[in-house]
Design a protein around this motif. Structure first.
Motif, PDB file in Angstrom:
ATOM      1  N   ASP A  34       0.827  -1.210   0.000  1.00 59.66           N
ATOM      2  CA  ASP A  34       0.000   0.000   0.000  1.00 59.66           C
ATOM      3  C   ASP A  34       0.863   1.262   0.000  1.00 59.66           C
ATOM      4  OD1 ASP A  34      -2.255  -1.612   0.043  1.00 59.66           O
ATOM      5  OD2 ASP A  34      -2.621  -1.342   2.202  1.00 59.66           O
ATOM      6  N   ILE A  35       1.924   1.261   0.796  1.00 58.01           N
ATOM      7  CA  ILE A  35       2.835   2.414   0.824  1.00 58.01           C
ATOM      8  C   ILE A  35       3.502   2.584  -0.538  1.00 58.01           C
ATOM      9  CG2 ILE A  35       4.993   3.320   1.809  1.00 58.01           C
ATOM     10  CD1 ILE A  35       4.123   1.993   4.488  1.00 58.01           C
ATOM     11  N   GLY A  36       3.958   1.478  -1.123  1.00 51.75           N
ATOM     12  CA  GLY A  36       4.619   1.518  -2.422  1.00 51.75           C
ATOM     13  C   GLY A  36       3.704   1.965  -3.546  1.00 51.75           C
ATOM     14  N   ALA A  37       2.409   1.743  -3.398  1.00 45.95           N
ATOM     15  CA  ALA A  37       1.454   2.186  -4.420  1.00 45.95           C
ATOM     16  C   ALA A  37       1.268   3.702  -4.388  1.00 45.95           C
ATOM     17  CB  ALA A  37       0.105   1.489  -4.211  1.00 45.95           C
ATOM     18  N   THR A  38       1.623   4.309  -3.266  1.00 44.57           N
ATOM     19  CA  THR A  38       1.448   5.752  -3.084  1.00 44.57           C
ATOM     20  C   THR A  38       2.752   6.532  -3.195  1.00 44.57           C
ATOM     21  OG1 THR A  38      -0.351   5.211  -1.553  1.00 44.57           O
ATOM     22  CG2 THR A  38       0.440   7.467  -1.530  1.00 44.57           C
ATOM     23  N   HIS A  39       3.860   5.899  -2.804  1.00 40.45           N
ATOM     24  CA  HIS A  39       5.141   6.606  -2.731  1.00 40.45           C
ATOM     25  C   HIS A  39       6.237   5.816  -3.447  1.00 40.45           C
ATOM     26  CE1 HIS A  39       3.292   9.104   0.356  1.00 40.45           C
ATOM     27  NE2 HIS A  39       2.958   8.005   1.009  1.00 40.45           N
ATOM     28  N   ALA A  40       7.084   6.522  -4.177  1.00 38.98           N
ATOM     29  CA  ALA A  40       8.254   5.895  -4.797  1.00 38.98           C
ATOM     30  C   ALA A  40       9.270   5.533  -3.722  1.00 38.98           C
ATOM     31  CB  ALA A  40       8.878   6.859  -5.811  1.00 38.98           C
ATOM     32  N   ILE A  41      10.029   4.496  -3.969  1.00 41.23           N
ATOM     33  CA  ILE A  41      11.017   4.024  -2.984  1.00 41.23           C
ATOM     34  C   ILE A  41      11.988   5.128  -2.585  1.00 41.23           C
ATOM     35  CG2 ILE A  41      12.963   2.449  -2.623  1.00 41.23           C
ATOM     36  CD1 ILE A  41      11.448   0.416  -4.376  1.00 41.23           C
ATOM     37  N   ASP A  42      12.408   5.939  -3.539  1.00 38.88           N
ATOM     38  CA  ASP A  42      13.391   6.980  -3.217  1.00 38.88           C
ATOM     39  C   ASP A  42      12.795   8.148  -2.433  1.00 38.88           C
ATOM     40  OD1 ASP A  42      11.950   7.941  -5.378  1.00 38.88           O
ATOM     41  OD2 ASP A  42      13.703   8.765  -6.409  1.00 38.88           O
ATOM     42  N   THR A  43      11.489   8.123  -2.176  1.00 38.47           N
ATOM     43  CA  THR A  43      10.872   9.160  -1.342  1.00 38.47           C
ATOM     44  C   THR A  43      10.568   8.654   0.061  1.00 38.47           C
ATOM     45  OG1 THR A  43       8.587   8.650  -1.996  1.00 38.47           O
ATOM     46  CG2 THR A  43       9.828  10.238  -3.366  1.00 38.47           C
ATOM     47  N   LEU A  44      11.046   7.445   0.367  1.00 41.40           N
ATOM     48  CA  LEU A  44      10.807   6.845   1.687  1.00 41.40           C
ATOM     49  C   LEU A  44      12.069   6.895   2.536  1.00 41.40           C
ATOM     50  CD1 LEU A  44       8.815   3.648   0.626  1.00 41.40           C
ATOM     51  CD2 LEU A  44       7.886   5.825   1.463  1.00 41.40           C
ATOM     52  N   ALA A  45      11.901   7.224   3.795  1.00 39.32           N
ATOM     53  CA  ALA A  45      13.001   7.158   4.768  1.00 39.32           C
ATOM     54  C   ALA A  45      12.573   6.218   5.881  1.00 39.32           C
ATOM     55  CB  ALA A  45      13.303   8.542   5.338  1.00 39.32           C
ATOM     56  N   PHE A  46      13.484   5.382   6.310  1.00 43.54           N
ATOM     57  CA  PHE A  46      13.225   4.436   7.389  1.00 43.54           C
ATOM     58  C   PHE A  46      13.998   4.887   8.629  1.00 43.54           C
ATOM     59  CE2 PHE A  46      12.432   2.235   3.490  1.00 43.54           C
ATOM     60  CZ  PHE A  46      11.340   1.440   3.764  1.00 43.54           C
ATOM     61  N   VAL A  47      13.288   5.095   9.716  1.00 45.44           N
ATOM     62  CA  VAL A  47      13.922   5.432  10.990  1.00 45.44           C
ATOM     63  C   VAL A  47      13.749   4.218  11.887  1.00 45.44           C
ATOM     64  CG1 VAL A  47      13.947   6.967  12.978  1.00 45.44           C
ATOM     65  CG2 VAL A  47      13.462   7.889  10.708  1.00 45.44           C
ATOM     66  N   CYS A  48      14.846   3.518  12.104  1.00 48.01           N
ATOM     67  CA  CYS A  48      14.852   2.254  12.842  1.00 48.01           C
ATOM     68  C   CYS A  48      15.393   2.521  14.244  1.00 48.01           C
ATOM     69  CB  CYS A  48      15.675   1.225  12.082  1.00 48.01           C
ATOM     70  SG  CYS A  48      15.082   0.969  10.386  1.00 48.01           S
ATOM     71  N   ILE A  49      14.499   2.600  15.196  1.00 47.02           N
ATOM     72  CA  ILE A  49      14.822   3.074  16.535  1.00 47.02           C
ATOM     73  C   ILE A  49      15.185   1.914  17.453  1.00 47.02           C
ATOM     74  CG2 ILE A  49      13.911   4.353  18.517  1.00 47.02           C
ATOM     75  CD1 ILE A  49      11.976   5.699  16.452  1.00 47.02           C
ATOM     76  N   GLY A  50      16.240   2.099  18.223  1.00 44.79           N
ATOM     77  CA  GLY A  50      16.639   1.093  19.198  1.00 44.79           C
ATOM     78  C   GLY A  50      18.129   1.125  19.455  1.00 44.79           C
ATOM     79  N   THR A  51      18.573   0.157  20.233  1.00 46.68           N
ATOM     80  CA  THR A  51      19.977   0.081  20.621  1.00 46.68           C
ATOM     81  C   THR A  51      20.461  -1.358  20.534  1.00 46.68           C
ATOM     82  OG1 THR A  51      21.557   0.496  22.401  1.00 46.68           O
ATOM     83  CG2 THR A  51      19.342  -0.134  23.071  1.00 46.68           C
ATOM     84  N   ASP A  52      21.754  -1.513  20.307  1.00 47.83           N
ATOM     85  CA  ASP A  52      22.336  -2.857  20.291  1.00 47.83           C
ATOM     86  C   ASP A  52      22.724  -3.311  21.698  1.00 47.83           C
ATOM     87  OD1 ASP A  52      24.426  -1.085  20.642  1.00 47.83           O
ATOM     88  OD2 ASP A  52      25.785  -2.135  19.293  1.00 47.83           O
ATOM     89  N   ARG A  53      22.407  -2.522  22.695  1.00 42.58           N
ATOM     90  CA  ARG A  53      22.779  -2.849  24.077  1.00 42.58           C
ATOM     91  C   ARG A  53      21.690  -3.598  24.841  1.00 42.58           C
ATOM     92  NH1 ARG A  53      27.409  -0.031  25.677  1.00 42.58           N
ATOM     93  NH2 ARG A  53      28.088   1.461  24.111  1.00 42.58           N
ATOM     94  N   SER A  54      20.594  -3.915  24.184  1.00 47.38           N
ATOM     95  CA  SER A  54      19.489  -4.640  24.795  1.00 47.38           C
ATOM     96  C   SER A  54      18.902  -5.565  23.741  1.00 47.38           C
ATOM     97  CB  SER A  54      18.426  -3.642  25.275  1.00 47.38           C
ATOM     98  OG  SER A  54      17.232  -4.303  25.598  1.00 47.38           O
ATOM     99  N   THR A  55      18.783  -6.855  24.043  1.00 48.95           N
ATOM    100  CA  THR A  55      18.311  -7.785  23.022  1.00 48.95           C
ATOM    101  C   THR A  55      16.923  -7.403  22.516  1.00 48.95           C
ATOM    102  OG1 THR A  55      17.492  -9.336  24.690  1.00 48.95           O
ATOM    103  CG2 THR A  55      19.684  -9.746  23.797  1.00 48.95           C
ATOM    104  N   GLY A  56      16.021  -7.041  23.395  1.00 47.08           N
ATOM    105  CA  GLY A  56      14.668  -6.698  22.983  1.00 47.08           C
ATOM    106  C   GLY A  56      14.601  -5.430  22.166  1.00 47.08           C
TER     107      GLY A  56
END
Length: 184
Positions: A34-56
């Protein structure tokens, strides 16, 4: 950074009025179609939140690294350079304003929702489970429910199965790849 996906009766929680739903990997792939049908890949930004200091809480950086491996151009938050509570305020302004932001984070939920993904065309509010008060991130958001909420969220995150987190991270990456039609 993790937040809790449990509905509370407080009017202060930003999720109370959001339209979110829990889906499995197939639903996640459809979400990206659904997102891809509305937006081109080069107009998407992914913000991947978290830390490598906690497994969860490693889901975000693991997912970000997986997305970078597929050549996605706008990814913030990887294993090498996590986007967490300490630098979120610096990393978010780096996103170009014309991009549609997809925020990804781990969360704690109810027993029967562990392993599902809470999705919505709404922002994600990081660190609610630990009392954080960060502004919403993203035009779209995915919260991977990695474990059951309990009285000690930090402890729960530290003892969350790395196997579960890694599998859920891989599921998100594959949903992005399949949903957006990315070839490697």
């Amino acid at each position: 950074m993790v937040f809790i996906m449990i509905n509370r009766r407080s009017s202060l929680l930003p999720y109370d009025n959001q339209d979110r739903r829990n889906v499995n990997q197939d639903g996640l792939t459809d979400f990206f179609r659904d997102i891809g049908a509305t937006h081109a890949i080069d107009t998407l930004a992914f913000v991947c939140i978290g830390t490598d200091r906690s497994t969860g809480d490693a889901l975000g950086p693991l997912t970000g690294s997986g997305l970078v491996a597929y050549g996605l151009p706008h990814v913030i938050g990887t294993m090498d350079f996590p986007c967490d509570a300490h630098n979120l305020h610096e990393r978010i302004p780096q996103i170009e304003e014309h991009l549609q932001v997809i925020a990804i984070d781990a969360c704690l939920g109810r027993h029967h929702t562990v392993g599902l993904y809470s999705i919505g065309a709404t922002p994600l509010f990081p660190a609610l489970s630990v009392g954080g008060r960060f502004p919403g991130v993203g035009n779209y958001s995915i919260a991977a429910i990695v474990n059951e909420n309990g009285p000690k969220p930090y402890w729960t995150l530290q003892t969350t199965s790395l196997h579960t987190v890694m599998n859920m991270s891989q599921d998100i990456v594959q949903a992005v790849v399949q949903g957006l039609g990315i070839l490697k």
